[in-house]
Design a protein around this motif. Structure first.
Motif, PDB file in Angstrom:
ATOM      1  N   LEU A 272       0.830  -1.208   0.000  1.00 19.65           N
ATOM      2  CA  LEU A 272       0.000   0.000   0.000  1.00 19.65           C
ATOM      3  C   LEU A 272       0.866   1.260   0.000  1.00 19.65           C
ATOM      4  N   ARG A 273       1.970   1.240   0.714  1.00 18.89           N
ATOM      5  CA  ARG A 273       2.905   2.375   0.718  1.00 18.89           C
ATOM      6  C   ARG A 273       3.346   2.701  -0.705  1.00 18.89           C
ATOM      7  N   ASN A 274       3.752   1.662  -1.426  1.00 14.50           N
ATOM      8  CA  ASN A 274       4.237   1.855  -2.795  1.00 14.50           C
ATOM      9  C   ASN A 274       3.133   2.355  -3.719  1.00 14.50           C
ATOM     10  N   LEU A 275       1.938   1.783  -3.561  1.00 11.73           N
ATOM     11  CA  LEU A 275       0.818   2.190  -4.403  1.00 11.73           C
ATOM     12  C   LEU A 275       0.391   3.622  -4.112  1.00 11.73           C
ATOM     13  N   ALA A 276       0.489   4.032  -2.853  1.00 12.01           N
ATOM     14  CA  ALA A 276       0.158   5.413  -2.507  1.00 12.01           C
ATOM     15  C   ALA A 276       1.073   6.387  -3.244  1.00 12.01           C
ATOM     16  N   ILE A 277       2.342   6.039  -3.362  1.00 14.70           N
ATOM     17  CA  ILE A 277       3.274   6.892  -4.112  1.00 14.70           C
ATOM     18  C   ILE A 277       2.876   6.930  -5.583  1.00 14.70           C
ATOM     19  N   GLY A 278       2.548   5.756  -6.130  1.00 14.77           N
ATOM     20  CA  GLY A 278       2.107   5.730  -7.523  1.00 14.77           C
ATOM     21  C   GLY A 278       0.877   6.587  -7.746  1.00 14.77           C
ATOM     22  N   LEU A 279      -0.066   6.527  -6.818  1.00 16.95           N
ATOM     23  CA  LEU A 279      -1.276   7.343  -6.930  1.00 16.95           C
ATOM     24  C   LEU A 279      -0.963   8.828  -6.758  1.00 16.95           C
ATOM     25  N   GLY A 280       0.012   9.131  -5.913  1.00 17.14           N
ATOM     26  CA  GLY A 280       0.403  10.524  -5.748  1.00 17.14           C
ATOM     27  C   GLY A 280       1.046  11.107  -6.990  1.00 17.14           C
ATOM     28  N   ASN A 281       1.674  10.245  -7.784  1.00 19.08           N
ATOM     29  CA  ASN A 281       2.327  10.694  -9.013  1.00 19.08           C
ATOM     30  C   ASN A 281       1.417  10.602 -10.232  1.00 19.08           C
ATOM     31  N   ALA A 282       0.237  10.014 -10.072  1.00 22.53           N
ATOM     32  CA  ALA A 282      -0.691   9.823 -11.187  1.00 22.53           C
ATOM     33  C   ALA A 282      -1.399  11.133 -11.539  1.00 22.53           C
ATOM     34  N   PRO A 283      -1.920  11.242 -12.756  1.00 23.78           N
ATOM     35  CA  PRO A 283      -2.708  12.425 -13.122  1.00 23.78           C
ATOM     36  C   PRO A 283      -3.906  12.554 -12.186  1.00 23.78           C
ATOM     37  N   THR A 284      -4.181  13.759 -11.755  1.00 28.20           N
ATOM     38  CA  THR A 284      -5.269  13.986 -10.801  1.00 28.20           C
ATOM     39  C   THR A 284      -6.619  13.615 -11.414  1.00 28.20           C
ATOM     40  N   SER A 285      -7.413  12.914 -10.620  1.00 26.86           N
ATOM     41  CA  SER A 285      -8.769  12.549 -11.041  1.00 26.86           C
ATOM     42  C   SER A 285      -9.591  12.307  -9.785  1.00 26.86           C
ATOM     43  N   PRO A 286     -10.912  12.467  -9.866  1.00 30.56           N
ATOM     44  CA  PRO A 286     -11.763  12.183  -8.704  1.00 30.56           C
ATOM     45  C   PRO A 286     -11.598  10.752  -8.206  1.00 30.56           C
TER      46      PRO A 286
ATOM     47  N   LEU B 281       2.597   4.068   8.541  1.00 28.12           N
ATOM     48  CA  LEU B 281       3.395   4.132   7.317  1.00 28.12           C
ATOM     49  C   LEU B 281       2.502   4.407   6.113  1.00 28.12           C
ATOM     50  N   VAL B 282       1.389   3.712   6.035  1.00 27.80           N
ATOM     51  CA  VAL B 282       0.465   3.913   4.927  1.00 27.80           C
ATOM     52  C   VAL B 282      -0.148   5.302   5.004  1.00 27.80           C
ATOM     53  N   ARG B 283      -0.589   5.709   6.197  1.00 29.19           N
ATOM     54  CA  ARG B 283      -1.220   7.025   6.348  1.00 29.19           C
ATOM     55  C   ARG B 283      -0.279   8.137   5.904  1.00 29.19           C
ATOM     56  N   GLU B 284       0.993   8.034   6.270  1.00 34.26           N
ATOM     57  CA  GLU B 284       1.958   9.073   5.893  1.00 34.26           C
ATOM     58  C   GLU B 284       2.047   9.219   4.377  1.00 34.26           C
ATOM     59  N   HIS B 285       2.147   8.097   3.688  1.00 34.24           N
ATOM     60  CA  HIS B 285       2.299   8.156   2.236  1.00 34.24           C
ATOM     61  C   HIS B 285       1.003   8.551   1.543  1.00 34.24           C
ATOM     62  N   VAL B 286      -0.134   8.202   2.145  1.00 36.04           N
ATOM     63  CA  VAL B 286      -1.413   8.641   1.600  1.00 36.04           C
ATOM     64  C   VAL B 286      -1.554  10.150   1.719  1.00 36.04           C
ATOM     65  N   GLN B 287      -1.198  10.708   2.861  1.00 38.29           N
ATOM     66  CA  GLN B 287      -1.281  12.159   3.044  1.00 38.29           C
ATOM     67  C   GLN B 287      -0.372  12.887   2.075  1.00 38.29           C
ATOM     68  N   TRP B 288       0.814  12.346   1.856  1.00 37.08           N
ATOM     69  CA  TRP B 288       1.739  12.934   0.866  1.00 37.08           C
ATOM     70  C   TRP B 288       1.093  12.917  -0.513  1.00 37.08           C
ATOM     71  N   ALA B 289       0.487  11.794  -0.859  1.00 43.83           N
ATOM     72  CA  ALA B 289      -0.127  11.658  -2.178  1.00 43.83           C
ATOM     73  C   ALA B 289      -1.305  12.627  -2.343  1.00 43.83           C
ATOM     74  N   LEU B 290      -2.125  12.739  -1.305  1.00 42.36           N
ATOM     75  CA  LEU B 290      -3.257  13.668  -1.385  1.00 42.36           C
ATOM     76  C   LEU B 290      -2.775  15.109  -1.556  1.00 42.36           C
ATOM     77  N   ALA B 291      -1.709  15.453  -0.839  1.00 39.03           N
ATOM     78  CA  ALA B 291      -1.155  16.805  -0.964  1.00 39.03           C
ATOM     79  C   ALA B 291      -0.675  17.068  -2.383  1.00 39.03           C
ATOM     80  N   ARG B 292      -0.163  16.037  -3.036  1.00 38.86           N
ATOM     81  CA  ARG B 292       0.288  16.175  -4.426  1.00 38.86           C
ATOM     82  C   ARG B 292      -0.882  16.550  -5.340  1.00 38.86           C
ATOM     83  N   HIS B 293      -2.063  16.134  -4.959  1.00 41.74           N
ATOM     84  CA  HIS B 293      -3.245  16.444  -5.759  1.00 41.74           C
ATOM     85  C   HIS B 293      -4.012  17.657  -5.226  1.00 41.74           C
ATOM     86  N   GLY B 294      -3.394  18.362  -4.289  1.00 46.08           N
ATOM     87  CA  GLY B 294      -4.034  19.549  -3.727  1.00 46.08           C
ATOM     88  C   GLY B 294      -5.216  19.224  -2.870  1.00 46.08           C
ATOM     89  N   SER B 295      -5.189  18.013  -2.280  1.00 42.63           N
ATOM     90  CA  SER B 295      -6.321  17.588  -1.462  1.00 42.63           C
ATOM     91  C   SER B 295      -5.813  17.092  -0.128  1.00 42.63           C
TER      92      SER B 295
END
Length: 366
Positions: A320-334, A350-364
């Protein structure tokens, strides 16, 4: 691993070692190996040991403490398995899909890229089982003899012994290369006390090419033939147990398990061949799957769908950590934001940290 080093000489007297060597090659081919070469286990390894020690002292191994253990047992086979005279090195093709499909997956930010070797079943067991069968055939010919089989499963410098045997040469990305098959293959070894004929090392055909160095997303190949694992995506997504450094995360892209860029760009891999091994065939459509679909897997789904896969060893949390990074780098979509928000309260810090990083990447945020 199987330790069977019981004797220091075969039961039966061998009159023609060259004939036995030819037979072993034939048996290896029948068992699905594409090539077999042999090196002298007693060869001078001082230069190799010095290079390894310098690499370790520089900290390039990161958290892979096992690389620093065992001392000279890693570079001197007879120290690991007493009585070893020869190292039999083999290769088995592992490429399950064409390289064009791999580049397509890497460039599609909504899809997950998984290193091609990990799309099928765990190679450790497959290669070792075949090597065990090969040793059994040798036994029928010579009687009891001393041996031990390996495939990325012990302190064995696989590429070093494979290159010394002439199976291929070490490329600038540090992997073994061959003119016949590129680098998409697994390696395996048999340490043995049989005085088999030794092959000559292969010539290095990398020339002035630096494509593998230039293409590396994180510039982990810090010099020709020198890899800093701390920057390598394969290390970050597989070996590293904790948080992935933030400066590395954007560079990882959608590579959620390993990275093949240095192999995909290599000119010699135009000669690589698709594997014929059913065990290495793509499972569960992992060669073309959406990040959000994998991110939705529960721990039970992860364990069930990846049973027998090398991916399973990193565990659901790091997956999940790795996938969260992939989602953070993906084109923004709902859809991507919703997938991330669904795990914003995950039980794992660990997962929460990377999810928050990913959400911030999408301005969310949550």
């Amino acid at each position: 691993m199987m330790l069977v080093m019981q004797k220091t000489a075969p039961d039966k007297q061998i009159e023609d070692w060259s004939q036995l060597t030819r037979l072993i090659r034939d048996w290896a081919s029948e068992l699905g190996f594409q090539a077999l070469h042999i090196s002298d286990a007693s060869a001078d390894t001082v230069a190799t040991e010095n290079g390894l020690n310098a690499w370790l002292e520089a900290g390039c191994h990161g958290e892979m403490d096992y690389m620093a253990k065992h001392g000279i047992k890693r570079t001197r086979p007879a120290e690991l398995v007493p009585g070893t005279l020869r190292v039999i090195s083999v290769r088995m093709n592992n490429k399950p899909v064409e390289m064009e499909n791999s580049w397509h997956a890497i460039r599609n930010g909504q899809r997950a890229f998984i290193s091609r070797y990990a799309l099928g079943r765990d190679y450790h067991k497959v290669v070792r089982a075949r090597l065990q069968k090969l040793a059994g055939r040798i036994r029928t010919q010579v009687g009891e003899f001393g041996y031990r089989v390996f495939s990325d499963s012990a302190p064995v410098m696989e590429v070093e012994w494979a290159s010394r045997s002439g199976l291929g040469w070490r490329g600038k990305h540090t992997l073994l290369l061959t003119r016949e098959a590129g680098s998409f293959f697994f390696l395996g070894e048999i340490y043995t006390d049989l005085p088999l004929l030794v092959d000559q090392p292969a010539q290095n055909y990398c020339g002035s090419c630096t494509r593998c160095i230039d293409v590396c997303p994180t510039q982990a190949i810090v010099a020709p033939y020198r890899l800093d694992a701390r920057r390598c995506i394969s290390y970050l997504t597989i070996e590293l147990k904790g948080s992935i450094p933030e400066d590395m995360r954007p560079l990882i892209g959608n590579r959620v398990y390993g990275c093949d860029d240095c192999q995909l760009i290599c000119p010699w891999n135009k000669f690589s061949k698709l594997t014929e091994e059913e065990d290495f065939a793509v499972r569960h459509g992992l060669d073309d799957v959406a990040l959000v679909d994998l991110f939705a897997w529960s721990q039970l789904e992860f364990e069930e769908k990846l049973a027998g896969s090398p991916i399973r060893r990193i565990g659901h949390e790091r997956w999940l950590r790795n996938l969260a990074i992939g989602l953070g780098n993906a084109p923004t979509s709902p859809e991507i934001i919703a997938a991330l928000q669904a795990r914003s309260n995950d039980p794992s810090p660990l997962v929460r940290e990377h999810v928050q990083w990913a959400l911030a990447r999408h301005g969310s945020s949550e």
